[in-house]
Design an enzyme around this catalytic site. Sequence first.
Site, short mmCIF file in Angstrom:
data_model
loop_
_atom_site.label_atom_id
_atom_site.label_comp_id
_atom_site.label_asym_id
_atom_site.label_seq_id
_atom_site.Cartn_x
_atom_site.Cartn_y
_atom_site.Cartn_z
N VAL A 18 85.04 24.67 10.76
CA VAL A 18 83.97 25.29 10.54
C VAL A 18 82.38 25.31 11.45
CG1 VAL A 18 84.52 25.53 8.23
CG2 VAL A 18 82.90 24.11 9.57
N TYR A 21 66.25 11.43 10.36
CA TYR A 21 66.81 12.30 8.90
C TYR A 21 66.15 13.92 9.55
CZ TYR A 21 70.00 14.03 5.49
OH TYR A 21 70.53 14.45 4.43
N LYS A 75 69.18 21.16 6.23
CA LYS A 75 69.44 21.99 4.18
C LYS A 75 68.43 22.55 3.99
CE LYS A 75 73.32 18.50 3.93
NZ LYS A 75 74.62 19.23 3.32
#
Length: 281
Positions: A73, A159, A166
């Site tokens: 994907v 991160y 996100k």
Amino acid sequence: MTRDSSRTPETGTAPVSLITGASRGIGRALALTLGRQGCTVVVNYKKNADLAEKTVADIEEAGGRGLAVQADVETTEGVRVLFDEVARRCGRLDHFVANAAASAFKNIVDLGPHHLDRSYAMNVRAFVLGAQEAVRLMDNGGRIVALSSYGSIRAYPTYAMLGAMKAAIEAWVRYMAVEFAPYGINVNAVNGGLIQSDSLAYFYSVKGMPDIGGVLDRIPARRRGTAQEMADTIAFLLGDGAGYITGQTLVVDGGLSVVAPPFFADAGEDLRLPPRPTRDT
């Protein structure tokens, strides 16, 4: 709005659930949970066919039906192939869970254009294109859930890339919830903290990362979450009890995102929490 395809449904009347990255971790735990509820679960995987087939076997042992579909994907072609196969084999879709993720754990100054491109493609683009395809197969309403993490709302070493992606996913969830509501489709996210998984182990193996024990001390629950706890939360959002919940991000982090320095774990004895009080009788 519906997807035009030649359909040879194999699923009967059971709810059809598609989970990307479902051969291990949270995706696998959710697949088995939905299998126990009698769902037909499409187990998407990228490379490891053996793990995917094992997940399918375990779904069927739990009482559901499983279908393994290989598709990357990260590519637009992979998304199309995945949903073409769902349309061909199932004829419809009730649940779409965007679980697959990947990123580079580096300081911002060390990120190259290829890191940015790949993280966007795998996390954001795959979710948006997948949601577009899912809506066309949800001809009787449905549920979409995206996996997020506490890096979307807090900053910590290496991160930035995944946390920003996100955060973008959570924004897309809100917009999708508004646009898809007239179709009877709810869209939500689940934001996980430190969840026991291969991904967590890999992240804390990055050179220079603090010891995870010191981080766990600062979580009010004082432990990692489990993949099953995440799966149970997602399953709730897919179920009848969440019919009036949409556009939301549910946080599953043992209280991590609500604490701030100074931490109880760093306080002196006089300020640390005493033993649980008992009731005099």
